[in-house]
Structure formats: C-alpha cells, structure tokens
Design a protein around this motif. Structure first.
Motif, short mmCIF file in Angstrom:
data_model
loop_
_atom_site.label_atom_id
_atom_site.label_comp_id
_atom_site.label_asym_id
_atom_site.label_seq_id
_atom_site.Cartn_x
_atom_site.Cartn_y
_atom_site.Cartn_z
N LEU A 3 -10.23 47.31 -9.73
CA LEU A 3 -9.34 46.12 -9.28
C LEU A 3 -8.11 46.07 -10.09
CD1 LEU A 3 -8.85 43.31 -8.23
CD2 LEU A 3 -10.17 42.36 -9.86
N ALA A 4 -8.26 46.51 -11.43
CA ALA A 4 -7.21 46.57 -12.38
C ALA A 4 -5.88 47.76 -11.91
CB ALA A 4 -7.47 47.05 -13.53
N GLU A 5 -6.42 48.98 -11.38
CA GLU A 5 -5.70 49.88 -10.66
C GLU A 5 -5.00 49.51 -9.48
OE1 GLU A 5 -8.19 53.89 -12.18
OE2 GLU A 5 -8.88 52.90 -10.23
N SER A 6 -5.62 48.61 -8.59
CA SER A 6 -5.11 48.20 -7.40
C SER A 6 -3.93 47.28 -7.69
CB SER A 6 -6.32 47.54 -6.55
OG SER A 6 -5.73 46.98 -5.48
N VAL A 7 -4.26 46.38 -8.56
CA VAL A 7 -3.05 45.24 -8.97
C VAL A 7 -1.99 46.00 -9.57
CG1 VAL A 7 -2.65 43.49 -10.71
CG2 VAL A 7 -4.84 43.53 -9.36
N ASN A 18 9.46 42.34 -1.92
CA ASN A 18 9.26 41.91 -0.71
C ASN A 18 7.82 41.36 -0.42
OD1 ASN A 18 11.92 42.31 0.12
ND2 ASN A 18 11.66 44.46 0.68
N TRP A 19 6.87 42.25 -1.03
CA TRP A 19 5.36 41.60 -0.45
C TRP A 19 5.03 40.53 -1.06
CZ3 TRP A 19 1.43 40.18 -3.72
CH2 TRP A 19 0.24 40.22 -3.26
N MET A 20 5.60 40.01 -2.44
CA MET A 20 5.62 38.69 -2.90
C MET A 20 6.09 37.81 -2.10
SD MET A 20 3.96 36.96 -5.07
CE MET A 20 3.35 38.25 -6.53
N PHE A 28 0.21 31.77 -0.47
CA PHE A 28 -0.68 32.69 -1.38
C PHE A 28 -1.87 32.58 -0.69
CE2 PHE A 28 2.93 31.92 -4.23
CZ PHE A 28 3.48 33.29 -3.98
N CYS A 29 -2.13 32.64 0.69
CA CYS A 29 -3.53 32.28 1.36
C CYS A 29 -4.54 33.05 0.86
CB CYS A 29 -3.26 32.37 2.71
SG CYS A 29 -4.71 32.28 3.84
N THR A 30 -5.86 33.06 0.63
CA THR A 30 -6.88 33.93 0.40
C THR A 30 -7.04 34.84 1.16
OG1 THR A 30 -7.66 31.79 -1.02
CG2 THR A 30 -9.11 33.81 -0.65
N THR A 419 -6.04 44.91 0.17
CA THR A 419 -6.63 45.64 -1.00
C THR A 419 -7.04 44.26 -1.76
OG1 THR A 419 -4.66 45.70 -2.44
CG2 THR A 419 -5.20 47.38 -1.00
N ASP A 420 -8.00 44.71 -2.82
CA ASP A 420 -8.63 43.54 -3.71
C ASP A 420 -7.48 43.32 -4.67
OD1 ASP A 420 -11.15 43.80 -2.50
OD2 ASP A 420 -11.99 45.32 -3.91
N GLY A 421 -6.52 44.23 -4.97
CA GLY A 421 -5.54 43.82 -5.99
C GLY A 421 -4.42 42.98 -5.27
N ASP A 422 -4.41 43.06 -4.03
CA ASP A 422 -3.41 42.10 -3.33
C ASP A 422 -3.96 40.82 -3.36
OD1 ASP A 422 -1.61 44.20 -2.95
OD2 ASP A 422 -2.00 44.20 -0.94
N ARG A 423 -5.37 40.57 -2.96
CA ARG A 423 -6.04 39.47 -3.02
C ARG A 423 -5.81 38.91 -4.32
NH1 ARG A 423 -11.27 36.90 -3.36
NH2 ARG A 423 -11.83 35.74 -1.55
N ALA A 424 -6.26 39.56 -5.36
CA ALA A 424 -6.31 38.95 -6.68
C ALA A 424 -5.02 38.35 -7.17
CB ALA A 424 -6.60 39.96 -7.76
N LEU A 425 -3.72 39.08 -6.68
CA LEU A 425 -2.33 38.84 -6.94
C LEU A 425 -2.13 37.23 -6.34
CD1 LEU A 425 -0.48 42.06 -7.10
CD2 LEU A 425 -0.77 40.40 -9.20
N ALA A 426 -2.54 37.15 -5.02
CA ALA A 426 -2.13 35.97 -4.28
C ALA A 426 -2.98 34.89 -4.85
CB ALA A 426 -2.52 36.34 -2.71
#
Length: 453
Positions: A3-7, A18-20, A28-30, A419-426
C-alpha cells in the motif's frame, strides 16, 4: 506492491495533479464508476465545438464518477452527500426559508412521529424486563439485567428458540404496506378529529410528511416521520392551515390511526394461521416548534438533523465488532429459507432478494408529493450549477452564449480505483474535506445571542 509503495507511486507520478482533480470531481468517492469515452460541448445554435473532454487523455485513460451509494460503510463520501440532501429536503419542509419553500411552513401544525415494530420475543435491552420465570426451553423469559448502551448483546433474543423469526420477516416484508395504510387512515382520523367528513376535511387541510426507516438493534425497522398539516389552495403551493386546526388535532389523529391500522398478511408456505400485522406499542408523537427549548418541544431543524442521520444507515451497522451477529445471521437465513420455499408467484417469492435488508423492501427515505423539494431536484440543481460553470468558461474564451449543448458518449469500464494506493488517497482526501467543512460550519455558526438578536 505494498500500500505504501502504491501511494508513493501515485504521489510521484507526473500526472498526479490531474488525477487528484479527477478524484475531486467524484467528491473523492470510495468506489467510483470507471468510464471510457468522451464528451463534447457545443454551441446549440451554430454547432461550433467549444470544448472536448477525452477520457483517453486522463490519468489511466479513464474518467470517474460517483458510485452514489447512500450507505456510510460502502462510501463515506456519497453517504455524506446523500445525508446532506436528505437534511435539506426534510428541513425545507419543516422550517422553510430555503430551496423554494416559504418560511411560513414553520408555522403549520407539525409533529415528530416514531412508529415501531411489535415484539417478536424478549431481547436484551438497556432496561430490565418484567418477565419472570423460564420459557419452554429452560431459559429466562426476560433479561433482568440493564445493559450499557454499547453492550454487544443488545437486541439479541433472550431465547433464540422462542424468538418469532418468521413473524419478524413477515412484518418486515409488509412494513411499507402498513405505512401506506397508516397514511390513509391518518386522513380519516384527522377528519373525525375535526368533526368533518373526509370530503369536507380534504377541502380545507392536507397531510404532508417526510419519513425515514431505521434498523433497531434487534433487526426490525421503525419509522421516524415529520408530519405537517397544510391548507388547500389552487394558487399557493404551501398554503397556511385554517385557523383552529392545531398540533393537538394532528397528534390525536396520529395516535388513533396508529392504533387502528392493520394488515392481514398472506400465509407463509406451510403455515395455516394468518398474521394480523400492527404497529408496536411504543408510539411517540411530539409537537415540533421553530425554536429549541420552548416548553421542552422539539425544534424543526433539530428534528430534521436527527431524521437525516438515519437515512444512510445500513444493515451492516447492526453487526458487532467481531463481525456478523448470530441473531442477524439467523434473520437472513430465515428470509432465504422462506423465499426459496415459495413458488415463482408466491407472496414471499421476492423475499430472497431482500435478504441483505433483513426482508425490508421499502424506501429508506420518502415523502409526500407536496412536502418540500425532491432529492432529484437537489441533484438537478448541482448539475445546473456545473453547467453554468461551463457557460462561464465559454464566455471567458470569447463565446457569447446563454446555453450550451453537452453530448457524451461513455461506456462502463469497471468499479473502484485501480490501485489500493489510489483508494487510500481518495479516502483520506474525503475525510479531510469533511473535517474542513465541519470546522468551517462551527466557525461561522452564530452564537445563541446572535441568533436571538
């Protein structure tokens, strides 16, 4: 990849901004809906292309939109938006002065009503049971202890073998019908309370309501509702109530209707005795006034906030910290058993489809047609606001337009962040936004002295 690497990979990417920005457009939907395609903004008169939005040029070659799930456990962001819309819908009809509803509706007779399910067997609660002795299975008939509010056993049967799980499911399945009959009976009871015929009463007063359903710890729903009386007018949408029609008339009519309404449920396969369904004995009717603290009555806005919070509850909220409770599991298993035992045309053939809702197949929030604005109109207002921003940008680019035409061509490409990282950021961004909004509301909320000034 962890997860840390994905974030970290997303944060270091060249298209992070742009992604943000795309994530922000979803709130920032789950678990957003992934879409592939494009949209084109045109001058509706000349056909000139003003702007093109290509999903292929976005990060991941996709664009995202909200999942729209009202359940907080599924999506905090969309649940938060749904709860806000419900609050506006209910508050507009209780307090007025917003969303096109005049402030004068706050002077109409109103009551906060709670209708509960009947008992299907003794359960553990925060109060001591008066039942003594043991049941046919050798267990206590009632719980003599007073449990704390966070006790894991709250709502569980004292004896699972005595608990009427079939009766619970039958009542739950037909609760929407019981509510419908209650609203019909309420109009009849109100006419009697006013000393009029139904025809005469219908010519001077109308019943309006907004209600939500809430699951109790035992897995049965009960209904919270704001019920309001309006006058009758062809020219006014929210006409005042005739003089002499009061909260007392309304409260008495609600109590009479709740006591008298019933429904004879269809037989469950294999049973011989029909059940007569009624509301539970715990009926609560309280008048609503404009300001809190007046003779101990409830304020319109406080009641609206109280009701709105239940609109996003789900059956998952009934589970304990360790997962699915045995009692809830047994309700679901019984629902599946009853549904599978019916023929295709049986009265409970659809029960299997509502297992996840413990047999309840009604709307969690609903209102009468003239109560206030609709959830659809609130969503439409957001769409219009976004469209107005498009027109503003077009004008800034030199286009003299009053309206635009947006044509989209989109196809479903999946659910959720890639990715799990994208989900965690959102998820973290959504939490930060909610905290900022809550802090801003508290910061700018007037004090009591300012409100009364």
């Amino acid at each position: 990849m962890s997860l840390a690497e994905s974030v970290a990979a997303r944060l270091r990417s060249a298209d992070f901004d742009n992604w943000m920005a795309g994530a922000a457009r979803t709130g920032f939907c789950t678990k957003p809906v992934r879409l592939a395609g494009a949209s084109t903004t045109l001058n509706p008169h000349s056909g000139e292309v003003i702007r093109e939005f290509l999903g292929a040029t976005q990060p991941d070659g996709l664009t995202y939109t909200r999942c729209g799930n009202r359940r907080a456990r599924r999506c905090e962001s969309c649940s938060h938006e749904y709860k806000g819309d419900t609050w506006h819908m209910i508050t507009a009809g209780a307090a007025g002065g917003m969303k096109g509803v005049p402030e004068t509706v706050g002077d109409h007779p109103m009551a906060f009503v709670t209708l509960t399910a009947p008992s299907f067997g003794s359960v553990h609660s925060t109060t001591r049971s008066r039942l003594r002795g043991v049941c046919a299975h050798g267990r206590p008939r009632g719980c003599t202890g007073a449990h704390e509010a966070d006790d894991a056993v709250l709502g569980d049967p004292v004896c699972e073998d005595c608990y009427d799980y079939v009766g619970h499911l039958v009542w739950q399945f037909h609760a929407p019908e019981l509510w419908r009959r209650f609203t019909i009976q309420l109009r009849r009871s109100l006419a009697r309370e006013l000393g009029l015929t139904q025809r005469e009463a219908a010519q001077i007063v109308r019943v309006q309501f907004a209600k939500v359903a809430e699951f109790q710890r035992r897995g049965a729903v009960h209904f919270h509702a704001i019920i309001r009386l309006d006058g009758v007018s062809e020219s006014e949408q929210f006409p005042p109530t005739p003089a002499g029609v009061t909260e007392t008339h309304l409260a008495n009519a609600v109590r009479a209707a709740a006591r008298s309404v019933s429904f004879e449920a269809p037989l469950v396969n294999g049973e011989q005795t029909r059940r007569i369904l009624r509301w539970g004995a715990q009926l609560d009717v309280q008048p609503i006034v404009r300001r809190e603290g007046l003779d101990g009555a409830l304020s319109d806005r406080a009641v609206a906030a109280y009701i709105a919070k239940y609109a996003t509850k789900a059956t998952e909220d009934l589970d304990g910290a360790g997962g699915l409770r045995i009692h809830i599991h047994r309700i679901k298993a019984t629902a599946q058993l009853i549904g599978s035992g019916e023929g295709a045309d049986g009265p409970y053939a659809l029960l299997s489809k509502w297992v996840h809702m413990l047999g309840f197949r009604g709307h969690f929030s609903s209102k009468s047609r003239r109560y206030s604005v609709t959830l659809g109109s609130l969503r439409g207002a957001r769409r219009r606001w976004r469209l107005e921003r498009v027109i503003e940008r077009a004008r800034a680019d030199g286009h003299d337009l009053e309206e635009v035409l947006v044509i989209g061509s989109w196809s479903f490409a999946g659910m959720g962040w890639r990715t799990d990282g994208d989900r965690a950021l959102a998820t973290e961004a959504a939490r930060a936004v909610r905290e900022w909004r809550d802090a801003r509301r508290v910061r700018f909320e007037p004090t009591k002295g300012e409100k009364d000034a």
